[in-house]
Structures are given as C-alpha cells and as structure tokens.
Design an enzyme around this catalytic site. Structure first.
Site, PDB file in Angstrom:
ATOM      1  N   THR A 180       7.686  -6.089   9.256  1.00 52.37           N
ATOM      2  CA  THR A 180       7.691  -4.410   8.923  1.00 52.37           C
ATOM      3  C   THR A 180       7.189  -3.825  10.055  1.00 52.37           C
ATOM      4  O   THR A 180       6.591  -4.367  11.255  1.00 52.37           O
ATOM      5  CB  THR A 180       6.395  -4.338   7.876  1.00 52.37           C
ATOM      6  OG1 THR A 180       5.262  -4.679   8.466  1.00 52.37           O
ATOM      7  CG2 THR A 180       6.213  -5.207   6.470  1.00 52.37           C
ATOM      8  N   GLU A 324       8.893  -6.685   2.259  1.00 55.11           N
ATOM      9  CA  GLU A 324       7.896  -7.570   1.247  1.00 55.11           C
ATOM     10  C   GLU A 324       8.984  -8.039  -0.063  1.00 55.11           C
ATOM     11  O   GLU A 324       8.684  -8.973  -0.732  1.00 55.11           O
ATOM     12  CB  GLU A 324       6.773  -7.250   1.062  1.00 55.11           C
ATOM     13  CG  GLU A 324       5.825  -7.008   1.910  1.00 55.11           C
ATOM     14  CD  GLU A 324       5.962  -5.570   2.793  1.00 55.11           C
ATOM     15  OE1 GLU A 324       6.853  -5.125   2.622  1.00 55.11           O
ATOM     16  OE2 GLU A 324       4.988  -5.265   3.458  1.00 55.11           O
ATOM     17  N   LYS A 452      -4.508  14.790   0.335  1.00 55.75           N
ATOM     18  CA  LYS A 452      -5.511  15.200  -0.640  1.00 55.75           C
ATOM     19  C   LYS A 452      -6.238  16.515  -0.326  1.00 55.75           C
ATOM     20  O   LYS A 452      -6.901  16.582   0.844  1.00 55.75           O
ATOM     21  CB  LYS A 452      -6.594  14.286  -0.335  1.00 55.75           C
ATOM     22  CG  LYS A 452      -5.966  12.686  -0.757  1.00 55.75           C
ATOM     23  CD  LYS A 452      -6.880  11.673  -0.312  1.00 55.75           C
ATOM     24  CE  LYS A 452      -5.890  10.371  -0.792  1.00 55.75           C
ATOM     25  NZ  LYS A 452      -5.643   9.328   0.352  1.00 55.75           N
ATOM     26  N   TRP A 457      -4.504  15.708  -5.612  1.00 58.04           N
ATOM     27  CA  TRP A 457      -3.329  15.065  -4.741  1.00 58.04           C
ATOM     28  C   TRP A 457      -2.120  16.125  -4.857  1.00 58.04           C
ATOM     29  O   TRP A 457      -1.961  16.486  -6.105  1.00 58.04           O
ATOM     30  CB  TRP A 457      -3.019  13.658  -5.287  1.00 58.04           C
ATOM     31  CG  TRP A 457      -3.839  12.446  -5.054  1.00 58.04           C
ATOM     32  CD1 TRP A 457      -5.080  12.637  -4.322  1.00 58.04           C
ATOM     33  CD2 TRP A 457      -3.780  11.128  -5.182  1.00 58.04           C
ATOM     34  NE1 TRP A 457      -5.747  11.577  -4.288  1.00 58.04           N
ATOM     35  CE2 TRP A 457      -4.981  10.458  -4.812  1.00 58.04           C
ATOM     36  CE3 TRP A 457      -2.658  10.478  -5.763  1.00 58.04           C
ATOM     37  CZ2 TRP A 457      -4.948   9.046  -4.854  1.00 58.04           C
ATOM     38  CZ3 TRP A 457      -2.744   9.049  -6.141  1.00 58.04           C
ATOM     39  CH2 TRP A 457      -4.012   8.416  -5.417  1.00 58.04           C
TER      40      TRP A 457
END
Ligand code: ADP
Length: 560
Positions: A180, A324, A452, A457
């Site tokens: 990654t 993944e 935030k 959010w």
C-alpha cells in the site's frame, strides 16, 4: 490439499488452447508490438525456464518496476507459475519507500523498464538491494547504466526453450505481492496467494464482477504496479479476451488512438485519467464506438463523469477496492428493478461504490464496534425503541469491515497489525460508509479525510462531487483545515478547466450557490482556493496531505 488446487496455471493453458490467435497489443518504447496468445504462452515458458535457471523457485520474490506492456504481462504468469511471487513495485513512490519495499520483500530479481532505469538508479541503495542478484531491462538492449548485473529481457529469455513442465503448486502458496502507498508510516506489504488470485479472477469474470468475456478487448490503464492492474491481465487471460497495454505514461491522445485502432471494449483506471480523456474528446474527433464500459475505481467516480460517458454511449462501471482486497470488493451495477428509474436517480446509484461482489461479506460498525444498520427501515424501529428520531435512508454510517477468499487477513512481516487492522478474519478498511436499502455501499469518506467540524462530520467526498460536476471545473478536492472554534473547517481547492474565458470570481460565486442549494449551510467551505493542479499520490489519487500541510495555517487560508 487433496484433490485439485486453485492456481493461475489453468487460465493460461486454456487461453493458449482455445484462443491461440487472439492478440496482445502493447505500446512500448519500441512502438506498437503485437503477438498472439500462442506466442505469449511460449514466451512465458521461456521466461519460466530463465527464472528457474536464475534459481527462482518457491518462496522467491521477483520484483517488477514497469509500466503496462506485454513483457510485464509475461512476468505476471511466469513468476507465480514457477512457484515464485510476482512483486510489483510502484516506481512513483519516493526513493526511501522503494528502498524499504525492495529490502522488506528481499526481491531476488528486478525487471525494469528502460524509461524507469534512472528512477531505479536514483533509488538504488546497496544495503536495501542486497538480495537483488540481477536486473532485467524490458527490451532487446541494455542502455547505459550505473547498475551492475544487468541483462536485457530478450537475451534473458532468448536462449531458453519454449517447453516447460509447470510444477503442481499449493493454492496457499504466495503468488503475488503489492505494498500500500503508505500514506501513514512505512508501506505495508500484502501477499496474494494462488487461491486469492484465482478466486478474484473468477469473481471479476462474473457479470456481477466486471463481466469480462472472450468478445472483450481489454485495456488496463490502471498501472500494472497498482494491485495487479486490478487483476485485469489475469481475468483477460482467463476469459480469452484481447489485451491492449498502453505502455509508459500514456496521455489522452494515446488512449484515444488505442481505443479507436484496437477496438477496445473495456478499459479501466482512476477518475483523473477519464477527466483527461473527456477534455480531449471535447476538442478532438474521437471514435468511441467500440467502447462499451469503463471501470472507474481507486477514488470516487464523479457523477459528472458517469453522466458524460453515459451520454456518449459508454457505461461507467464504478468499483471500490483496496490493495488488501486484491482489489475488487464492490461494483455499482444497477439492480434490474432500478433500470426504469429516471436517469438522474440511476446516476445517483452509480455514483455509490456499489454492491458487494459475490463471494465476499461485509459489515459496518460504529466507534464502539456496534454494527450499524443498513437502512432507515431497520434503524427506524431501533430508533423508536430508543426514543431517537428516524434517519433518512443511507444516513447511518460507520467503518466498513470486509472478509472473503481474496481479502488478506494480515500484512507481510507485521504481526502487530493483527490487533489494529484486523478483527479475526475481518479486514478493517478505514473507509467510512453508509448502505442504502437496496444494499448499495457508499463511501462517505476515508476515516482520515472526513472533516470534523464542531463534533459533526462533513464528507469531503460529497462536496468534491458537487464541485467537480461544474462544467468550468477540471479537478477539485476538499480538505479539513484546523479551526480554533470548530476544530476543522472545509476548504475547497479547485482547478478550473483550461480555458481563458473562465471568470474565477463568477465561478466562485456559482460554486457557493450550488453548494448552498445542496447541503446544510455549515457544510459550505470556508474558502475556495484556485490552484493549478491537485497534488497526486503515487497511485494517482488526490494527495490531501500536501494541501493540508501547505494550508495548515488558518490565517493563510483566510488571506487567499
Ligand atoms: P492507498 O490509496 O491507501 O495507497 P489503495 O490503493 O489500496 O491504497 O486504496 C484503497 C482506498 O482507495 C480505499 O480504502 C478507498 O478509500 C479508496 N477507494 C478505492 N476505490 C474507491 C471508490 N470507487 N470510491 C471512493 N474511494 C475509493
């Protein structure tokens, strides 16, 4: 395992036997090259002999430092089929990450493109590259280089026989590997076993995956160093489709030419590639009549891109995945009962990341690890009993956890991650999602990108989609900048289209008005900053970290 193992070998065997004359076409530094599956399979066997002669066997990793072309596709089948491991290295990573990756993986050979040789020389470090015995340059000659033990690919395979007895391999044997990009800390290695690659290939062949078949002409624009070009070299071979590889750093004109000349039916890449192609199409005559679908993933496919391609008769297949997950996890197909919806509502669905691919399972959990319900119907009854007001469909969100045959359950040599990134067989994706009543997963944000503000959010992704839908906007990204009172406030960074007529003040006013019309007022960005280009990561995604650092100082932002 008793019986028959799930490995890559039969895909190649079948393609050669059933489609010996189908073509693989590459744009390389030597020009357009084309040959057939018959040639492909024979050269792979020559390469297998060469790898064996170089001592590559079970447990050995073979690095590649290459763009998309036929020689790279040959390593894709030869290295895993001799029992080794194909380790694709991203050449766009910073040198210190390349060193870390080569050392961590202990690569024994590295295949490198002539055009990337200098990049590899710059990253070369004797200690990190200690295990590398040979560099193989992808071509018919070795250019000038400071590296030692260098051979050209054609000589490397040339003296070897086109016959090879493939070994019987265990499906649990590692066959591939990809790191990654390491946006936080060191890159993390993900190993793909034979079974993971086999099952991912089979899933992508199904109509609920990517639906690739033997009538397709597949052009992966997504680099082959990025999660195996989303598995396309494997699935195209398994299907017997024609392969088209666009080579080093293709620009929109190269892509348009390959689509026209090779009759590409399916192509795939990150959104920026398609924004570029759309802009090119607007100013140039391009025949897209062969093109049926474009797989867009890696970042959210903007609604405007989905709509514009739809108007050109090309279906955008929006997909979500991760290194993944090998990588395909969800695909945004329209369920049959949604096909009659008005276009706008269809685009709404297609903008979501879509339906879980058959074979995988997922769940969505909140900060306390409690499972978040999928839709308002379930939530409403739960809310009623707890005295809360019901929510809108798809409004509940939490972290996406996923598991299945092609999802990793650990990182290479990182036992400590078992505690933080996994929960038993579940992978914690770090993606914040909601799921609507039809089962469509929507990425609301990455856990690290969600803004935030005052304890609530704000989804940077939704604001970006709205801004990018504007005709005068080429690219845009929204990041949270620190704010004394609200902790964070959104700032939008906008790249106008390349047109002298764009009036920036008018565009800014227009964007404010559009955003105000779509979102509650506290979602409105505190600043709209015009920039020349959105910084990109090594995988072509918007690099918000760079902007966050540059604009960390709130005063600076207010002055813009
Ligand atoms: P990274 O970008 O972290 O190096 P990956 O290339 O594995 O690693 O990226 C995986 C991430 O990319 C996902 O977790 C998700 O946040 C994002 N992503 C992938 N596809 C999509 C999509 N269609 N829409 C939005 N985000 C996506």
């Amino acid at each position: 395992m008793a019986g028959y193992d799930q490995t890559l070998r039969p895909f190649l065997w079948r393609a050669e036997r059933l489609y010996p004359d189908r073509e693989l076409v590459s744009r390389t530094h030597e020009g357009i090259e084309r040959y057939t599956y018959g040639d492909y399979a024979e050269r792979i066997r020559q390469l297998a002999n060469a790898l064996e002669a170089a001592g590559v066997g079970e447990g050995d990793r073979v690095g590649t430092f290459c763009w998309n072309h036929h020689r790279h596709a040959e390593v894709y089948f030869a290295a895993p089929n001799v029992g080794g491991q194909l380790h694709t290295i991203n050449p766009l990573l910073p040198p210190k990450h390349i060193q870390y990756i080569v050392e961590n993986a202990a690569d024994r050979l590295i295949f490198v493109d002539p055009s990337l040789l200098e990049v590899l020389e710059d990253a070369y470090d004797a200690e990190a590259f200690e295990n590398v015995e040979q560099f193989v340059v992808m071509g018919a000659a070795v250019p000038e280089t400071d590296l030692e033990s260098v051979v050209d690919y054609e000589s490397f395979i040339g003296e070897h026989d086109g016959d090879y007895e493939w070994p019987e391999l265990d499906e649990e044997l590692p066959a591939g590997m990809c790191y990654t990009s390491g946006t936080t800390g060191e890159p993390k290695g993900v190993e793909y076993t034979q079974k993971m690659l086999w099952s991912h290939t089979m899933a992508t062949l199904t109509p609920m995956g990517l639906g690739i078949d033997d009538s397709d002409v597949v052009m992966p624009v997504v680099p082959m160093f990025h999660v195996n070009a989303w598995g396309l070299p494997f699935s195209s071979t398994a299907a017997g489709a024609k392969h088209v590889y666009p080579g080093p750093a293709p620009d929109p004109a190269d892509l348009a030419a390959l689509i026209e000349e090779e009759g590409v039916t399916l192509t795939a890449g990150v959104p920026t590639v398609w924004l570029g192609l759309l802009e090119y199409i607007e100013n140039n005559e391009v025949d897209l009549s062969s093109l049926e679908r474009i797989v867009i993933g890696g970042s959210a496919a903007p609604r405007s891109v989905i709509r514009r391609f739809d108007e050109l008769g090309v279906e955008v297949v929006h997909a979500w995945g991760m290194t993944e997950t090998a990588p395909i996890g969800t695909v945004s197909h329209l369920k049959p009962d949604l096909e009659d919806l008005p276009k706008d509502q269809q685009y709404e669905k297609r903008t979501k990341q879509g339906l879980i691919v058959p074979g995988l399972e997922f769940k969505v959990v909140d900060d306390d690890g409690e499972e978040v319900p999928w839709n308002s119907a379930e939530r409403s009854s739960a809310d009623r009993s707890s005295g809360q007001s019901p929510r809108e469909d798809g409004e509940d969100f939490g972290e996406l956890l996923i598991r299945g045959p092609w999802v990793t359950d650990s990182y290479f040599k990182r036992p400590e991650a078992d505690e933080t990134d996994f929960e038993g067989s579940w992978l914690k994706t770090g993606d914040i999602v909601s799921v609507d009543r039809d089962g469509y997963v929507k990425i609301v944000d990455r856990a690290k990108d969600v803004i935030k503000s005052g304890g609530e959010w704000i989804s940077s992704v939704e604001l970006e989609n709205t801004i990018m839908a504007h005709d005068a906007v080429a690219e845009a990204t929204v990041v949270g900048v620190p704010h004394e009172k609200w902790q964070e406030r959104p700032a939008a960074f906008v790249v106008p289209v390349d047109d002298a007529d764009v009036d920036r003040d008018a565009l800014e006013a227009d964007l404010h008005e559009t955003i105000a019309g779509e979102f509650v007022d506290w979602w409105t960005p505190d600043a709209i900053v015009f920039i020349d280009e959105v910084p990109k990561t090594a995988t072509g995604k918007f690099d918000k970290k760079v902007l966050r650092e540059e604009y960390a100082d709130e005063e600076l932002l207010a002055d813009e």
